[in-house]
Design a protein around this motif. Structure first.
Motif, short mmCIF file in Angstrom:
data_model
loop_
_atom_site.label_atom_id
_atom_site.label_comp_id
_atom_site.label_asym_id
_atom_site.label_seq_id
_atom_site.Cartn_x
_atom_site.Cartn_y
_atom_site.Cartn_z
N ASN A 288 0.82 -1.21 0.00
CA ASN A 288 0.00 0.00 0.00
C ASN A 288 0.85 1.26 0.00
N LEU A 289 2.14 1.12 -0.20
CA LEU A 289 3.05 2.26 -0.12
C LEU A 289 2.68 3.33 -1.15
N ARG A 290 2.54 4.57 -0.66
CA ARG A 290 2.19 5.69 -1.53
C ARG A 290 3.29 6.74 -1.61
N PHE A 291 4.16 6.77 -0.62
CA PHE A 291 5.20 7.80 -0.54
C PHE A 291 6.51 7.15 -0.12
N ILE A 292 7.59 7.44 -0.86
CA ILE A 292 8.91 6.96 -0.46
C ILE A 292 9.91 8.10 -0.62
N SER A 293 10.70 8.31 0.41
CA SER A 293 11.73 9.34 0.39
C SER A 293 13.04 8.71 0.86
N LEU A 294 14.05 8.77 0.01
CA LEU A 294 15.35 8.19 0.32
C LEU A 294 16.42 9.26 0.19
N ARG A 295 17.10 9.54 1.28
CA ARG A 295 18.27 10.42 1.23
C ARG A 295 19.46 9.60 1.68
N VAL A 296 20.36 9.38 0.76
CA VAL A 296 21.47 8.46 1.01
C VAL A 296 22.79 9.22 1.02
N PRO A 297 23.80 8.66 1.69
CA PRO A 297 25.10 9.34 1.76
C PRO A 297 25.79 9.39 0.40
N LEU A 327 2.13 3.66 -5.58
CA LEU A 327 3.11 4.70 -5.26
C LEU A 327 2.84 5.98 -6.04
N GLU A 328 2.71 7.10 -5.34
CA GLU A 328 2.38 8.38 -5.96
C GLU A 328 3.46 9.44 -5.79
N SER A 329 4.28 9.32 -4.76
CA SER A 329 5.27 10.36 -4.47
C SER A 329 6.64 9.73 -4.25
N VAL A 330 7.65 10.23 -4.97
CA VAL A 330 9.01 9.72 -4.89
C VAL A 330 9.96 10.88 -4.66
N ARG A 331 10.80 10.77 -3.63
CA ARG A 331 11.82 11.77 -3.36
C ARG A 331 13.16 11.05 -3.18
N GLU A 361 4.20 12.93 -8.00
CA GLU A 361 5.15 13.90 -7.48
C GLU A 361 6.55 13.29 -7.49
N LEU A 362 7.51 14.00 -8.10
CA LEU A 362 8.88 13.52 -8.18
C LEU A 362 9.81 14.65 -7.74
N ALA A 363 10.67 14.36 -6.76
CA ALA A 363 11.64 15.34 -6.28
C ALA A 363 13.02 14.70 -6.28
N GLU A 388 10.24 18.52 -8.90
CA GLU A 388 11.16 19.37 -8.17
C GLU A 388 12.60 18.91 -8.43
N LEU A 389 13.42 19.83 -8.92
CA LEU A 389 14.82 19.52 -9.23
C LEU A 389 15.71 20.46 -8.43
N VAL A 390 16.53 19.89 -7.57
CA VAL A 390 17.44 20.66 -6.73
C VAL A 390 18.87 20.18 -6.97
N ARG A 391 19.71 21.08 -7.38
CA ARG A 391 21.14 20.78 -7.61
C ARG A 391 21.32 19.58 -8.55
#
Length: 467
Positions: A288-297, A327-331, A361-363, A388-391
């Motif tokens: 049922n995952l709708r949002f995933i955000s991964l910030r990796v080293p 899944l609707e939102s990926v960061r 939504e894609l960031a 959303e595009l950052v750096r």
């Protein structure tokens, strides 16, 4: 208004949500003033509360049905008057019988004594403490013993909370649904095992370790054994956020990943040791995952990764794409570092995720593998509404010009992107395809260049980050 019955006026007042508007309406006449006093259920006060205890007493008497109170002293200085102290919490406990939700932020004069006063608030179900340095674990324990209906507990930068007996007591009550612990240096991942059977009630967990103290919390061998032996039920978990945690096989929070079958949101930020098998297990379990955000080293941001290169790869993204059809939102972002990361997710891995799931939504932040080819592939992303595009420095004007061909895009945010200029926005000018275009700190894009590129424009230029 004089001819309207009380129940209609009551309903009209109930539809006024802004505090300033309610304050103005209550000054219109005595009748509205009295009805507003009776109906008002929430207040937010802080530095203007002077003298604090007397002013709070007056407010509690004026609004007898207060259920939600927020006291915030952000930016407080001694010249603004004395802060609310323990006596103020005694006033709240005595004068607000309907109190269910309390937030204390930067209340540096409140101690464990004040929390013991709050223990008499039998209806209190939500408590949020943000930087209350004099409160210890003993005070929290006394509160949870008295407030047996506590469902929400947030502790943020409570630096004096060293004992964790209150966690074990909450585990026995099995009432907690929302737990947030951020930057409380003495509380480690291993301590959460003390929640016991309360895990099966928990719907939301946020756990953030102070990055400067990431490696200072030593695992207790007994706690590790308990994680391995104890069944940790997480069936009701909907949202899981872990920041700066160490994820090690068979212990700590690694035992939670993969057991949350109803999970809808997952945020992993700089969690060292997360492996592909952890994300694969989570994806296969949490359909049922709708949002995933991964910030990796980044490759060189953590010395630990140089000797033990445990990195997430495209296998993780592939598993999410195959198992999480909602899944609707990926960061996706990489930490700041002198060197960008090329050895984790590739362009193909990210595109697989975007093409197989209904991503709206894609960031992307600091993702050097995403380039003009990625922008071209997004032309077939039929669900994408926000980008959303950052750096993302590999994107050029040629790639940015393709935005006009994205079928459903409505919001575009660009920040600190060096390779794009006014030329990249030209196809958008006058089309008003976008509802919102936000451009921040992109040195080659000017105020003139964004004019007419969307119905609503946000433009800021501060290039100090490049110095």
């Amino acid at each position: 208004m004089d001819g309207l019955p009380d129940h209609l006026v009551w309903e009209i007042l109930g539809r006024i949500k802004r505090t300033n508007d309610r304050n103005c309406v209550s000054l219109a006449c005595k009748r509205l003033h009295e009805l507003d006093n009776e109906q008002r259920q929430s207040i937010r006060v802080g530095c203007g509360l002077d003298p604090a205890n007397e002013a709070l007493t007056s407010l509690c008497n004026r609004f007898p049905n207060l259920a939600k109170v927020e006291i915030a002293y952000s930016g407080w200085m001694s010249k603004l008057g004395k802060q609310l102290d323990d006596q103020g919490l005694l006033i709240l406990a005595s004068c607000c019988p309907s109190l269910t939700n309390l937030t204390l932020s930067y209340c540096t004069f409140i101690t464990d004594v004040g929390l013991r006063y709050l223990a008499s608030c039998s209806k209190l179900s939500a408590l949020k403490l943000n930087f209350t340095p004099r409160i210890s674990g003993c005070g929290i324990l006394s509160l949870v013993v008295g407030c047996r209906n506590l469902a929400v507990l947030h502790l943020i930068r409570c630096l004096n909370v060293t004992s964790v007996e209150w966690l074990e007591y909450l585990g026995k009550l099995e009432t907690l649904e929302d737990l947030s612990i951020k930057n409380c240096r003495a509380i480690g991942e291993g301590d959460l095992i003390k929640l016991g059977l309360c895990w099966r009630k928990l719907k939301r967990l946020q756990f953030e370790v102070d990055a400067n103290y990431r490696y200072m919390k030593v695992y207790d061998r007994l706690a590790v054994d308990r994680w391995q032996k104890q069944w940790v039920p997480c069936e009701n978990m909907l949202e899981l956020s872990l920041v700066n945690c160490i994820i090690s096989p068979g212990r700590g929070l690694a035992c939670v990943l993969g057991k949350c079958k109803n999970l809808e949101k997952i945020h992993l930020d700089m969690c060292v040791g997360v492996r592909d098998c952890d994300i694969i297990g989570l994806a296969q379990r949490s359909r049922n995952l709708r949002f995933i955000s991964l910030r990796v080293p980044s490759d060189f941001s953590l010395p630990l990764l140089m000797n033990n290169p445990l990195r997430l790869t495209d296998e993780s993204l592939k598993a999410v794409a195959e198992s999480c059809s909602m899944l609707e939102s990926v960061r996706i972002s990489f930490s700041d570092g002198e060197f960008p990361s090329f050895s984790s997710f590739t362009l193909n891995g990210m595109l697989t995720l975007i093409q197989m799931c209904p991503v709206r939504e894609l960031a992307l932040d600091h993702v050097y593998s995403f380039n003009d080819l990625g922008m071209e592939a997004l032309c077939s992303a039929h669900y994408l509404e926000t980008l959303e595009l950052v750096r993302c420095q590999e994107i050029s004007d040629e790639g940015l010009q393709l935005v006009s061909q994205f079928p459903q895009l409505r919001v575009l945010r660009l920040s600190k992107c060096l390779g794009i200029s006014d030329d990249g926005l030209k196809p958008l000018v006058g089309s008003y395809k976008l509802e919102l275009l936000a451009v921040e700190d992109c040195p080659q894009i000017s105020d003139r260049g964004v004019h007419g590129a969307a119905k609503s424009i946000i433009f800021r230029q501060d290039l100090s980050w490049m110095c």
